[in-house]
Enzyme design. Structure first.
Site, PDB file in Angstrom:
ATOM      1  N   ASP A  88       0.866  -1.184   0.000  1.00 50.03           N
ATOM      2  CA  ASP A  88       0.000   0.000   0.000  1.00 50.03           C
ATOM      3  C   ASP A  88       0.900   1.231   0.000  1.00 50.03           C
ATOM      4  O   ASP A  88       2.018   1.175  -0.498  1.00 50.03           O
ATOM      5  CB  ASP A  88      -0.959  -0.042   1.197  1.00 50.03           C
TER       6      ASP A  88
ATOM      7  N   HIS B 263       2.328   1.986  -3.129  1.00 46.17           N
ATOM      8  CA  HIS B 263       1.404   2.902  -3.789  1.00 46.17           C
ATOM      9  C   HIS B 263       1.899   4.339  -3.757  1.00 46.17           C
ATOM     10  O   HIS B 263       1.133   5.265  -4.013  1.00 46.17           O
ATOM     11  CB  HIS B 263       0.026   2.810  -3.148  1.00 46.17           C
TER      12      HIS B 263
END
Length: 483
Positions: free
Chosen positions: A278, A301
């Protein structure tokens, strides 16, 4: 030991002072030329000048937290009182439950001035979910040189501590340090996630390491890996310094944010290497004065502000600086993400000296963020985004839209500044997308962001690079909610 891995560190470190001077000289020259060309500037030009000055002046002190040197364990213990978890019955074989030994050792260390809570090297300690509460006596050191490992079975997790594993709260002036590992054993948690298997129910999972409601904290040298969900959370704290920390979770592990900052002020992250499934770093509501310096990110991310505004909530983030970063094979670069229907604002942000390799969405503002299995409804209210500067950002994008400013029609993005941007795609052209975004660029900006200067929607396709040289980049609310 620093994890900073640029091959030519002089570009970002030894030449930093020169670059800052040159940037300011360029800014002064740039403003002077505009004034000479325009004569008496209008209100918009004045506002742009003021914004540039504010962006140049935006900085966060790094050395204003009083911390102490690493004690010497071999030379009179550095005047410290050693509290070794082994002395309280910890076995350290990775199988026996050492939770009670850790709790007893903490009670002693916390109540003893100048103590060292020691997790010795060469052993692996199985510890269940535990809250380590302060306040504690002066100058406590948490020295982690061994490995702390979590139970790997979600079914056996304490339901009263469903979102926590190692939780430290109400501390002041504490140093967490060492070469040890905090291992969340997250494999079964990831497999049961609804993001891995749509038939699974969506539920929360523990955070590996949490520092909550604390101040004047230092974290140095630790490795945090394989967290059940978020790896490291800094919540409701102030004056926190994080140095040379490594965070590692597989690129496909769901919701495993690297370092998550919420409700905190005056936080510095420096020389950290982060790879997760993430956001490498996420900064959310009620956070201010956050500085990130020499950050390696990938996989993951990217570096994100947000998400903010979910469920019509208020989100406020101000005064954030990312200075010198390398992102490789991430699904976003530098990102601001907000949900429709929220309120509040993001302002006073500077992303600079960033190099990217094979990064999708290198520069993105997304006010239509929707991490939901169902379509999000259109709403008119939104978190206001303004005074955002991007400077000295270059590299290779995997996306045709190298820059994307997808802003609310009713609450547009204002005062976006671009300077020395050079983003290329290996196998094609690049473009900038704008919707309700206002701002301007100076120096080289590639792809062009002319769409910022008007209210028009749509993309500007660039077939040819400008003929110029780029300057080389010299506890409820701390949980990641699955949907």
């Amino acid at each position: 030991m620093s994890y900073w891995i640029y091959t030519n560190q002089s570009i970002f470190q030894t030449e930093k002072k020169k670059e800052q001077i040159m940037d300011k000289l360029f800014l002064v020259s740039f403003l002077g030329l505009l004034i000479a060309a325009c004569g008496v500037a209008g209100n918009m030009l004045d506002d742009n000048f003021n914004l540039l000055r504010e962006a140049e002046d935006l900085d966060i002190a790094e050395d204003d937290v009083e911390l102490f040197e690493i004690p010497s364990w071999t030379s009179e213990r550095g005047g410290k009182v050693l509290v070794n978890v082994d002395s309280f019955g910890a076995v350290g074989d990775g199988v026996s439950d050492d939770t009670q030994a850790f709790r007893k050792a903490w009670e002693t260390a916390c109540s003893t001035p100048k103590s060292v809570f020691l997790v010795p090297p060469g052993r692996s300690y199985l510890v269940n979910a535990t809250k380590f509460k302060g306040p504690c006596a002066d100058k406590l050191v948490v020295q982690i040189d061994g490995t702390i490992v979590a139970p790997d079975e979600p079914k056996n997790w304490d339901p009263d501590l469903a979102r926590l594993w190692l939780d430290f709260s109400k501390l002041h002036g504490v140093a967490f340090q060492g070469n040890g590992v905090i291992d969340g054993s997250g494999g079964k948690w990831w497999a049961s996630s609804c993001k891995k298997n749509k038939s699974n129910p969506c539920r929360g999972a523990p955070t590996a390491l949490t520092i909550d409601s604390s101040s004047s904290i230092k974290v140095k040298g630790l490795t945090i890996q394989n967290s059940q969900q978020m790896n490291f959370v800094i919540s409701k704290s102030e004056s926190v310094r994080v140095y040379e920390v490594r965070v590692s979770s597989p690129g496909d592990s769901p919701n495993t944010d690297g370092i998550h900052i919420t409700g905190s002020t005056n936080v510095v992250l420096q020389d950290c290497k982060i790879g997760t499934g993430d956001d490498c770093i996420s900064i959310v509501n009620a956070s201010s004065a956050i500085k990130m310096k020499r950050i390696y990110c990938g996989p993951g991310h990217g570096v994100s502000i947000g998400s903010l505004g979910k469920d019509n909530s208020m989100g406020i983030v101000t005064k954030v600086v990312l200075d010198t970063a390398f992102l490789r094979e991430t699904s976003n670069g530098v990102r601001i993400k907000t949900w429709q229907g929220g309120s509040g604002y993001v302002r006073g942000v500077r992303f600079e000296n960033v190099r990217m390799e094979d990064v999708a969405n290198p520069i993105i503002i997304d006010q239509f963020y929707c991490d939901s299995p169902t379509t999000c409804q259109n709403q008119t209210s939104a978190v206001q985004i303004s005074q955002i500067m991007y400077r000295n950002i270059s590299g290779i994008t995997k996306s045709t839209e190298a820059m994307k400013f997808a802003c609310s029609d009713t609450v547009p993005c204002l005062n976006i500044v671009l300077s020395n941007i050079n983003l290329e795609k290996k196998d094609g052209t690049v473009e900038t997308y704008c919707n309700s975004a206002q701002g301007f660029g100076y120096g080289v900006v590639h792809p062009s962001a002319d769409c910022l200067s008007s209210h028009d929607k749509g993309s500007i396709l660039i077939d040819q690079k400008e003929n110029a040289e780029l300057v080389e980049p010299t506890r409820d609310h701390i949980a990641h909610t699955e949907l």
